[in-house]
Every structure is written in structure tokens, then in C-alpha cells.
Scaffold this motif. Structure first.
Motif, PDB file in Angstrom:
ATOM      1  N   ALA A   1       0.835  -1.204   0.000  1.00 29.40           N
ATOM      2  CA  ALA A   1       0.000   0.000   0.000  1.00 29.40           C
ATOM      3  C   ALA A   1       0.871   1.257   0.000  1.00 29.40           C
ATOM      4  N   LEU A   2       1.947   1.229   0.774  1.00 28.25           N
ATOM      5  CA  LEU A   2       2.829   2.398   0.824  1.00 28.25           C
ATOM      6  C   LEU A   2       3.560   2.590  -0.499  1.00 28.25           C
ATOM      7  N   ASP A   3       3.835   1.492  -1.196  1.00 31.21           N
ATOM      8  CA  ASP A   3       4.404   1.609  -2.547  1.00 31.21           C
ATOM      9  C   ASP A   3       3.442   2.370  -3.464  1.00 31.21           C
ATOM     10  N   VAL A   4       2.156   2.104  -3.306  1.00 33.10           N
ATOM     11  CA  VAL A   4       1.151   2.797  -4.129  1.00 33.10           C
ATOM     12  C   VAL A   4       1.158   4.299  -3.817  1.00 33.10           C
ATOM     13  N   VAL A   5       1.234   4.619  -2.531  1.00 34.05           N
ATOM     14  CA  VAL A   5       1.272   6.035  -2.130  1.00 34.05           C
ATOM     15  C   VAL A   5       2.488   6.725  -2.745  1.00 34.05           C
ATOM     16  N   ASP A   6       3.651   6.075  -2.654  1.00 32.00           N
ATOM     17  CA  ASP A   6       4.874   6.671  -3.213  1.00 32.00           C
ATOM     18  C   ASP A   6       4.773   6.825  -4.731  1.00 32.00           C
ATOM     19  N   ALA A   7       4.238   5.792  -5.388  1.00 28.50           N
ATOM     20  CA  ALA A   7       4.141   5.831  -6.851  1.00 28.50           C
ATOM     21  C   ALA A   7       3.188   6.941  -7.299  1.00 28.50           C
ATOM     22  N   HIS A   8       2.103   7.112  -6.554  1.00 31.42           N
ATOM     23  CA  HIS A   8       1.140   8.154  -6.918  1.00 31.42           C
ATOM     24  C   HIS A   8       1.802   9.533  -6.874  1.00 31.42           C
ATOM     25  N   ALA A   9       2.561   9.790  -5.814  1.00 34.46           N
ATOM     26  CA  ALA A   9       3.242  11.091  -5.714  1.00 34.46           C
ATOM     27  C   ALA A   9       4.237  11.260  -6.864  1.00 34.46           C
ATOM     28  N   LYS A  10       4.940  10.196  -7.174  1.00 30.48           N
ATOM     29  CA  LYS A  10       5.921  10.255  -8.261  1.00 30.48           C
ATOM     30  C   LYS A  10       5.234  10.580  -9.590  1.00 30.48           C
ATOM     31  N   HIS A  11       4.075   9.977  -9.825  1.00 25.70           N
ATOM     32  CA  HIS A  11       3.342  10.257 -11.066  1.00 25.70           C
ATOM     33  C   HIS A  11       2.915  11.727 -11.127  1.00 25.70           C
ATOM     34  N   GLU A  12       2.424  12.245 -10.003  1.00 24.86           N
ATOM     35  CA  GLU A  12       2.028  13.662  -9.996  1.00 24.86           C
ATOM     36  C   GLU A  12       3.235  14.549 -10.284  1.00 24.86           C
ATOM     37  N   GLU A  13       4.358  14.224  -9.661  1.00 26.72           N
ATOM     38  CA  GLU A  13       5.551  15.061  -9.825  1.00 26.72           C
ATOM     39  C   GLU A  13       6.098  14.979 -11.259  1.00 26.72           C
ATOM     40  N   THR A  14       5.961  13.829 -11.871  1.00 27.71           N
ATOM     41  CA  THR A  14       6.536  13.637 -13.204  1.00 27.71           C
ATOM     42  C   THR A  14       5.669  14.253 -14.293  1.00 27.71           C
ATOM     43  N   PHE A  15       4.369  14.078 -14.194  1.00 31.22           N
ATOM     44  CA  PHE A  15       3.507  14.453 -15.318  1.00 31.22           C
ATOM     45  C   PHE A  15       2.713  15.739 -15.076  1.00 31.22           C
ATOM     46  N   LEU A  16       2.246  15.942 -13.848  1.00 32.25           N
ATOM     47  CA  LEU A  16       1.355  17.073 -13.594  1.00 32.25           C
ATOM     48  C   LEU A  16       2.105  18.321 -13.130  1.00 32.25           C
ATOM     49  N   HIS A  17       3.021  18.153 -12.183  1.00 27.75           N
ATOM     50  CA  HIS A  17       3.645  19.329 -11.568  1.00 27.75           C
ATOM     51  C   HIS A  17       4.428  20.212 -12.546  1.00 27.75           C
ATOM     52  N   PRO A  18       5.161  19.639 -13.504  1.00 27.63           N
ATOM     53  CA  PRO A  18       5.881  20.533 -14.429  1.00 27.63           C
ATOM     54  C   PRO A  18       4.943  21.470 -15.192  1.00 27.63           C
ATOM     55  N   VAL A  19       3.763  20.993 -15.522  1.00 32.96           N
ATOM     56  CA  VAL A  19       2.795  21.848 -16.223  1.00 32.96           C
ATOM     57  C   VAL A  19       2.215  22.878 -15.257  1.00 32.96           C
ATOM     58  N   LEU A  20       1.821  22.434 -14.069  1.00 38.03           N
ATOM     59  CA  LEU A  20       1.265  23.368 -13.080  1.00 38.03           C
ATOM     60  C   LEU A  20       2.274  24.462 -12.725  1.00 38.03           C
ATOM     61  N   ALA A  21       3.551  24.082 -12.682  1.00 43.21           N
ATOM     62  CA  ALA A  21       4.590  25.028 -12.241  1.00 43.21           C
ATOM     63  C   ALA A  21       4.751  26.199 -13.196  1.00 43.21           C
ATOM     64  N   THR A  22       4.285  26.065 -14.438  1.00 40.50           N
ATOM     65  CA  THR A  22       4.413  27.184 -15.377  1.00 40.50           C
ATOM     66  C   THR A  22       3.539  28.367 -14.974  1.00 40.50           C
ATOM     67  N   LYS A  23       2.458  28.097 -14.224  1.00 37.06           N
ATOM     68  CA  LYS A  23       1.565  29.190 -13.827  1.00 37.06           C
ATOM     69  C   LYS A  23       1.345  29.273 -12.318  1.00 37.06           C
ATOM     70  N   LEU A  24       1.639  28.190 -11.609  1.00 34.18           N
ATOM     71  CA  LEU A  24       1.385  28.145 -10.163  1.00 34.18           C
ATOM     72  C   LEU A  24       2.634  27.638  -9.432  1.00 34.18           C
ATOM     73  N   PRO A  25       3.769  28.313  -9.611  1.00 33.15           N
ATOM     74  CA  PRO A  25       5.022  27.757  -9.060  1.00 33.15           C
ATOM     75  C   PRO A  25       5.029  27.637  -7.540  1.00 33.15           C
ATOM     76  N   ASP A  26       4.450  28.620  -6.849  1.00 36.35           N
ATOM     77  CA  ASP A  26       4.465  28.557  -5.379  1.00 36.35           C
ATOM     78  C   ASP A  26       3.630  27.378  -4.884  1.00 36.35           C
ATOM     79  N   PHE A  27       2.495  27.174  -5.524  1.00 33.70           N
ATOM     80  CA  PHE A  27       1.622  26.070  -5.110  1.00 33.70           C
ATOM     81  C   PHE A  27       2.309  24.728  -5.350  1.00 33.70           C
TER      82      PHE A  27
END
Ligand SMILES: [Fe+2]
Length: 265
Positions: free
Chosen positions: A90-116
Motif C-alpha cells: 500500500a505504501l508503494d502505491v502512495v509513493d508511486a502516486h506522488a511520483k506520477h504527480e511530480e513527473t507528469f502534472l507538476h511541471p505543467v502546473l509550475a508554469t503558472k502556479l510555481p508557489d503552489f
């Protein structure tokens, strides 16, 4: 890992998820025949939601882990080892989920919402530290030499996992509360591209495992929506595999309802 826990969360045995998050499709029999469903369909149209469905899956997983940790037979070494295996997965799933957000979603969000995004990344780092501590606490409980030590160490772990889940629920809520901001600041195409890149990164086997964990956590309407989306866009083989997965993880009534909606091939 206990058979029932594995069946509930790891039917195929692996980890992963960001989301399958395009909303806007609905089942003809169940959605189009009511005004409420029509309204839900129009409100959700064009909104790419990377969070809600995988977060439901994570909440279900963590609630089950917590309940299991509180009720495990601490006098049984084998029961404790099963708990450890289940919790670590279960903890592997939690870690993987965060990694997916950081890899695919955060770089796009950071272009307009860097502080968030910096805030979210900080929360992910804190979460990883807590996850590592949980692994150590549970490992120590399993390795305890006496039953009395194991009882005490198990209770310590149980309280720690409860605190972790409390913090993690807040993190999920912060992310979901930001969805209207995403929809206001990013086009549907930009967010769709995030999801497309994530899905491309997941092989067919991982995608099915994601689906197996997610479907039982969703409402019947959401399950219909998810499978109808696949019906509209995925090759027939992928849809057949998805329906087979649904049959494995849903009870008979829930699967029948899905089948009536999408026409399982
Ligand atoms: Fe997150």
C-alpha cells in the motif's frame, strides 16, 4: 498479505496511478434518463480531473490498511508478516502516486502556479519521510522478540499509521480544492496532454492494475463513465481486458449494473 486484502487492492499485484480523469461521458440507461444526470454530465463536460478517482482509490486503500493494523492478531508471527507485506504494498502505491504527480502534472502546473507546486512538493517530501518511518515501525513490530514487545510495537505502528492517514487526507483535500484553479488557469487541452502522457507511460498491465484498484472505490455512475470513455477511445481488446478486470473486482450486483450500461463485449 492476506487474501482478502490482496483481492481488494492488488488483484494483479502491482502499483501505480495518477488518474483516468476525463469526465463528460455517461451511461445511456442510467445517466441520460434523469435530469440530475444530465446536469452532472453538462457540469463535468470538458473538465480534466487528475485527482478525484485515484484519490478515492488511495483513501479506500489506506482506510483498509488502518483497520487491518488495528485488528491484526499480534500474537501470530505469520499474521504480522502478512500485515507487513500488505502495508508495504500500500505504501508503494502512495509513493508511486506522488511520483506520477511530480513527473507528469507538476511541471505543467509550475508554469503558472510555481508557489503552489513548491508547497505540494514539500508535502510529498514530508509524506515520503513519514512512509519510511512507517516501514521502520512496522518492520520493528514484526521483528519483535517477545509477544509483549510485539503488542507494544504494533500499537505504536497503528497510532502512527492513523496519524499518517490523517495528514495524507489533508494533502489530498488540498490538491482537490485546487481543481477549480487548474480549470481556470489551464486549458482542457493542456490538462488532457498531461493525462495522455501519463497513460502512454503506463503499459497495458499497469493500466489494468490501476483500474482494478480504482473501480471498487468509485460510484456506479463514475464506473460507467470510466468504462464508457474506454468504450469510446480504447481498442476492443483493451475494453475487453478492462471489463474482465471489472468482473474480478466488483461484486455481482455492481458488475451487472456496469454491464447493463456499457454492453460488456
Ligand atoms: Fe499529491
Amino acid at each position: 498479505m492476506s487474501t482478502s486484502f490482496r483481492r481488494r487492492h492488488f488483484a494483479g499485484g502491482a502499483v501505480g496511478t495518477l488518474a483516468l480523469g476525463l469526465t463528460g461521458l455517461a451511461c445511456a440507461p442510467q445517466a441520460i434518463h434523469t435530469n440530475e444526470s444530465r446536469r452532472e454530465l453538462s457540469m463535468s463536460d470538458q473538465r480534466i480531473d487528475p485527482y478525484t478517482w485515484p484519490h478515492k482509490s488511495l483513501r479506500r486503500l489506506l482506510f483498509d490498511v488502518t483497520t487491518w493494523a488495528g485488528s491484526v492478531d499480534v500474537e501470530s508471527a505469520s499474521a504480522m508478516r502478512e500485515l507487513r507485506d500488505g502495508v508495504f504494498s500500500a505504501l508503494d502505491v502512495v509513493d508511486a502516486h506522488a511520483k506520477h504527480e511530480e513527473t507528469f502534472l507538476h511541471p505543467v502546473l509550475a508554469t503558472k502556479l510555481p508557489d503552489f507546486v513548491r508547497e505540494l512538493d514539500d508535502e510529498h517530501r514530508a509524506s515520503r519521510r513519514e512512509v519510511e518511518e512507517l516501514r521502520q515501525l512496522l518492520g520493528a513490530a514484526v521483528e519483535s522478540e517477545s509477544t509483549s514487545q510485539r503488542k507494544e510495537a504494533s500499537l505504536t505502528f497503528y497510532r502512527a499509521v492513523g496519524r499518517f492517514v490523517g495528514d495524507y487526507l489533508e494533502h489530498l483535500d488540498v490538491e482537490e480544492a485546487a481543481l477549480p484553479t487548474y480549470w481556470a488557469r489551464f486549458s482542457a487541452e493542456e490538462l488532457a496532454e498531461v493525462m495522455r502522457r501519463f497513460h502512454v507511460s503506463r503499459g497495458p498491465a499497469d493500466a489494468i492494475l490501476d483500474l482494478e484498484r480504482m473501480l471498487p472505490a468509485l460510484t456506479p455512475f463514475e464506473r460507467n463513465e470510466l468504462l464508457l470513455r474506454m468504450h469510446a477511445s480504447a481498442p476492443p481488446d483493451a475494453l475487453r481486458a478492462a471489463c474482465a478486470a471489472a468482473r474480478r473486482v466488483l461484486d455481482a450486483g455492481a458488475f451487472a449494473r456496469l454491464e447493463a450500461c456499457i454492453g460488456v463485449p
